[in-house]
Scaffold this active site. Structure first.
Site, PDB file in Angstrom:
ATOM      1  CD1 TRP A 134      -2.529   1.754   0.432  1.00  0.00           C
ATOM      2  CD2 TRP A 134      -2.044   1.872   2.614  1.00  0.00           C
ATOM      3  NE1 TRP A 134      -3.249   2.807   0.968  1.00  0.00           N
ATOM      4  CE2 TRP A 134      -2.969   2.892   2.296  1.00  0.00           C
ATOM      5  CE3 TRP A 134      -1.595   1.737   3.925  1.00  0.00           C
ATOM      6  CZ2 TRP A 134      -3.437   3.796   3.254  1.00  0.00           C
ATOM      7  CZ3 TRP A 134      -2.069   2.627   4.870  1.00  0.00           C
ATOM      8  CH2 TRP A 134      -2.978   3.639   4.539  1.00  0.00           C
ATOM      9  CG  ASP A 215      -1.857  -2.500   7.496  1.00  0.00           C
ATOM     10  OD1 ASP A 215      -2.877  -2.348   8.205  1.00  0.00           O
ATOM     11  OD2 ASP A 215      -1.616  -1.789   6.494  1.00  0.00           O
ATOM     12  CE  LYS A 250      -9.843   0.821   3.993  1.00  0.00           C
ATOM     13  NZ  LYS A 250      -9.557   1.701   2.913  1.00  0.00           N
TER      14      LYS A 250
HETATM   15  C1  LMR Z   1      -6.791   2.508  -0.358  1.00  0.00           C
HETATM   16  O1  LMR Z   1      -5.764   1.849  -0.377  1.00  0.00           O
HETATM   17  O2  LMR Z   1      -7.381   2.881  -1.375  1.00  0.00           O
HETATM   18  C2  LMR Z   1      -7.422   2.876   0.958  1.00  0.00           C
HETATM   19  O3  LMR Z   1      -6.725   2.294   1.994  1.00  0.00           O
HETATM   20  C3  LMR Z   1      -7.604   4.345   1.098  1.00  0.00           C
HETATM   21  C4  LMR Z   1      -6.315   5.070   1.364  1.00  0.00           C
HETATM   22  O4  LMR Z   1      -6.275   5.780   2.371  1.00  0.00           O
HETATM   23  O5  LMR Z   1      -5.364   4.943   0.597  1.00  0.00           O
END
Ligand code: LMR
Length: 400
Positions: A134, A215, A250
């Site tokens: 991420w 996470d 979420k």
């Molecule tokens: C995402 O990955 O789209 C979500 O977790 C929102 C974000 O804050 O990036």
């Protein structure tokens, strides 16, 4: 003073929401941020959350400060949700939790805790993140002053985890390092470790003397609340120390309320208590104490059997809807002549999958068809619907 600052590009995920909102094409489709949407494109407030909010409004008698640790009931409820009520580490009183402002807040204060643990070390810990991960993991952790390393994870060619490469990459870790793993519904790939692979990772971490940092932002949106916690619980049982950063954005749909939890599993009660005190001092130095509302709602839901049941039912509906969107996307792409190219999407978990198209094709989908997704071609499957699926499939076939 401010003239020394350099202009920065907008956030690659959050800016998609802004761009899509500003687009006046009635056919626009937002597959950008990981936000659950129903068939009509709304992100609903869950009924269990509505009921808990009503109860909270009736019962709340004060708006005085909570504390840097947050709500006791929330922290205990979250620990049980993450680890299961009877996890051996809970029985051993080696587990403590602190409420945080969202999963991001949880990751950040956990990052500061890791930094504090390494302050006096000649060779401080590296925190290893998956490639890809991420995007926000990087600023959230490097802003704590931590050094980051990367281990291979998803292979875009085979559309799966390259586990051999992952294990080979993790050979580099040294004692005291930290390995960040996605508890379930890997963001951005949707490719999760099997139980066998979790066992192998746990064994390697123990052999190396490294610590897992999990996470978990999508518990309940992959295979189910319990199933999605399997790997994390296995690590908690087999590794002497561990950190979990979790989010209620979420699975409770509490995005804007900013509620998450940091859990530390230490070697013994004393170390858990000391870590707790350290986390409180970190929180105090950043935001003093977390916002209350979302955590109070979760606390009510997790301690009221009827509301817990209702939440489970709603979460199941969300999970099954995402899974059926995956099936439908794949079958419509097959019918449109894509062959088996996108079949892997059906088996991936949670909100995200890569389409496996290049940045020019992603741009063409945005500019020519008003279909928004992250540059890497990560889509938020939950942004699809029966209404927009045909349009997405047709547009995608035009650009590939
Ligand atoms: C995402 O990955 O789209 C979500 O977790 C929102 C974000 O804050 O990036």
């Amino acid at each position: 003073m401010f003239d020394v600052l350099k202009a920065l590009p907008a956030d690659p995920i959050l800016n998609l929401v802004v761009e899509c909102k500003a687009d006046d094409n009635p056919n626009k489709v937002d597959l950008g941020a990981g936000v659950y949407k129903d068939e009509s494109g709304n992100t609903p407030i869950m009924a269990a959350v509505q009921a808990a909010q009503t109860q909270l409004q009736q019962e709340e008698t004060t708006k005085t400060y909570v504390s840097p640790a947050g709500l006791v009931g929330f922290n205990q409820g979250m620990i049980n949700l993450l680890l299961g009520d009877s996890h051996p580490a809970i029985k051993d009183q080696r587990v403590m939790g602190v409420q945080a402002p969202g999963g991001c807040g949880a990751l950040n204060i956990a990052g500061h805790l890791i930094k504090r643990c390494n302050q006096d070390k000649q060779v401080p810990a590296t925190v290893w993140i998956s490639t890809p991960t991420w995007a926000n993991h990087i600023p959230l952790l490097s802003s704590c002053g931590l050094q980051l390393g990367e281990y291979p994870y998803y292979d875009g060619e085979t559309h799966g985890i390259n586990f051999d490469a992952m294990m080979e990459g993790l050979q580099e870790i040294k004692a005291g390092d930290v390995v960040l793993l996605h508890g379930c519904c890997h963001n951005p790939s949707g490719a999760d470790l099997t139980q066998e692979q979790w066992r192998t990772v746990a064994a390697l971490l123990n052999e190396k003397g490294a610590m897992p940092f999990v996470d978990v932002a999508y518990q309940g949106l992959g295979d189910g609340l319990e199933q999605d916690a399997w790997g994390m619980r296995y690590l908690a049982e087999h590794c002497p120390e561990m950190i979990i950063a979790s989010s209620c954005s979420k699975n409770f749909g509490l995005y804007r309320e900013r509620v998450g939890e940091v859990v530390v599993i230490a070697k013994n009660t004393t170390a858990a208590n000391i870590s707790h005190g350290q986390l409180l001092s970190i929180a105090r130095g950043i935001y003093s104490m977390p916002p209350n509302h979302g955590a109070a709602v979760v606390d009510i839901i997790l301690h009221n059997p009827a509301l817990t049941q209702q939440w489970h039912t709603e979460l199941t509906t969300m999970r099954e809807r995402i899974a059926s969107l995956r099936v439908s996307l794949v079958s419509q792409l097959q019918a449109a002549g894509a062959g088996s190219r996108f079949d892997y999407i059906q088996h991936e978990k949670g909100m995200f999958s890569f389409l496996g198209i290049n940045p020019e094709q992603v741009l063409a989908l945005k500019q020519q068809h008003s279909i928004y997704m992250v540059n890497s071609s990560r889509i938020s499957v939950a942004g699809l619907s029966d209404r927009n699926m045909g349009y997405v499939v047709e547009s995608l076939m035009k650009v590939v």
